[in-house]
Design an enzyme around this catalytic site. Structure first.
Site, PDB file in Angstrom:
ATOM      1  N   TYR A 131       0.834  -1.205   0.000  1.00  0.00           N
ATOM      2  CA  TYR A 131       0.000   0.000   0.000  1.00  0.00           C
ATOM      3  C   TYR A 131       0.868   1.253   0.000  1.00  0.00           C
ATOM      4  CZ  TYR A 131      -3.131   3.663   1.690  1.00  0.00           C
ATOM      5  OH  TYR A 131      -3.830   4.839   1.820  1.00  0.00           O
TER       6      TYR A 131
ATOM      7  N   VAL B  64      -9.819   2.132  12.948  1.00  0.00           N
ATOM      8  CA  VAL B  64      -9.932   1.796  14.373  1.00  0.00           C
ATOM      9  C   VAL B  64     -11.033   2.584  15.081  1.00  0.00           C
ATOM     10  CG1 VAL B  64      -8.111   3.427  15.068  1.00  0.00           C
ATOM     11  CG2 VAL B  64      -8.596   1.439  16.482  1.00  0.00           C
TER      12      VAL B  64
ATOM     13  N   ARG C   3       0.328  -5.604  14.029  1.00  0.00           N
ATOM     14  CA  ARG C   3       0.051  -5.873  12.623  1.00  0.00           C
ATOM     15  C   ARG C   3       1.303  -5.654  11.783  1.00  0.00           C
ATOM     16  NH1 ARG C   3      -5.321  -2.872  10.648  1.00  0.00           N
ATOM     17  NH2 ARG C   3      -3.794  -1.177  10.541  1.00  0.00           N
TER      18      ARG C   3
END
Length: 324
Positions: free
Chosen positions: A155, A199, A283
């Site tokens: 990304y 989030v 992550r």
């Protein structure tokens, strides 16, 4: 001054790609509120028709269902347009690690299609969404344009590639481009669903449902959370920016830092719930801390964000209470 006082001719036509997404739909709505015309291009792969349903009857609104990977669609969408606000992309660092080829085709080739179509159709200015992810593993805070580290995800690679392509279109083809490096945007219509949801809306939905949210890592990671109205202001001011700063990229944020644990407990207090988080693994591809130096955008775009995190989160909570 925010964006509501900005002046555009009433016959100005904006194209918003990814216009049915979170940021794109807010841009479309703001443009209509300024009295201008907006064309929304979206393939509805991540955007939602429900985000723009309330605009569909407006006389100055047009919707094209189409994919930026299709160059003919890009040409059609750019026809007669003054300003392109290119938001179309797939987000999510973790998902990009799972789907690198798709992210290349969609985020890089798709944006290149839009740049070329905008050039061929004589668009005045091309404003596009970049990301704070381009700073990679650069440790210094605040993040400053021109001081980037190693990229940590496909990304991030896609967003950095778009910045380089945009510079080429300004340098060689006379298309004024302006890159906006968004820092953790939040606000109304941000999707709380799915494994890759942002989030803040995810936490709010789970807390409202009496569920325990999962925090990846220890919760001490910090972000420069940026309310949606600041991003609208940046996009519209970039459309009025000087040709002299075309080809540049700008940090778009508020310039603060909030850590996830503080946000979590702030939300539990605001929602009057007594729930503890679950702590999960960190992550892959995530950075620990993020904070923007916004002085370049202030100086060269006249960007002056009105919305602090505290002011924005109150509006976000109110919206989700009314709409979830």
């Amino acid at each position: 001054m925010g964006y509501r006082e900005l002046q555009f001719s009433k016959d100005t036509i904006f194209l918003v790609t990814g216009g049915a997404g979170f940021i794109g739909s807010n841009l479309c709505e703001a443009i209509l509120n300024l009295g201008c015309k907006v064309r929304c291009l979206d393939d509805l792969s991540t955007g939602r028709q429900a985000n723009v349903d309330m605009l569909s009857s407006h006389k100055n609104y047009e919707f094209i269902k189409g994919d930026i990977k299709n160059f003919d669609i890009c040409l059609e969408a750019c026809d007669g347009v003054d300003f392109v606000l290119n938001q179309a992309a797939w987000g999510s660092v973790p998902r990009s690690i799972e789907m690198p080829l798709f992210y290349c085709c969609n985020n890089i080739v798709g944006t290149l299609n839009m740049l070329e179509a905008a050039r061929e159709k004589g668009v005045k200015k091309f404003v596009y969404a970049s990301s704070s992810s381009v700073y990679g593993d650069e440790k210094n805070l605040p993040k400053k344009e021109g001081i980037e580290g190693n990229l940590l995800s496909p990304y991030a690679v896609s967003k950095r590639a778009n910045e380089e392509w945009a510079k080429q279109y300004t340098r060689h083809y006379g298309l004024d481009t302006y890159g906006l490096r968004y820092f953790n945007v939040f606000g109304r219509r941000q999707d709380p669903d799915g494994a890759y949801a942002a989030v803040i809306p995810k936490f709010i939905r789970q807390l409202l449902n009496g569920e325990r949210p999962t925090i990846n890592g220890d919760g001490k990671q910090s972000r420069d959370f940026t309310y949606i109205d600041n991003v609208i202001e940046a996009n519209l001011k970039a459309c009025l920016a000087s040709h002299a700063v075309a080809g540049e990229v700008f940090n778009i944020a508020y310039g603060g830092r909030e850590n996830l644990l503080d946000i979590f407990y702030g939300l539990t207090a605001a929602l009057n719930v007594d729930i503890e988080p679950i702590f999960g693994p960190e992550r892959a591809g995530d950075i620990k801390h993020s904070n923007a130096d916004i002085s370049k955008a202030k100086e060269l775009l006249g960007y002056n964000p009105d919305w602090s995190f505290e002011k924005g989160i109150k509006q976000a909570i109110k919206w989700y209470r009314e709409n979830l």
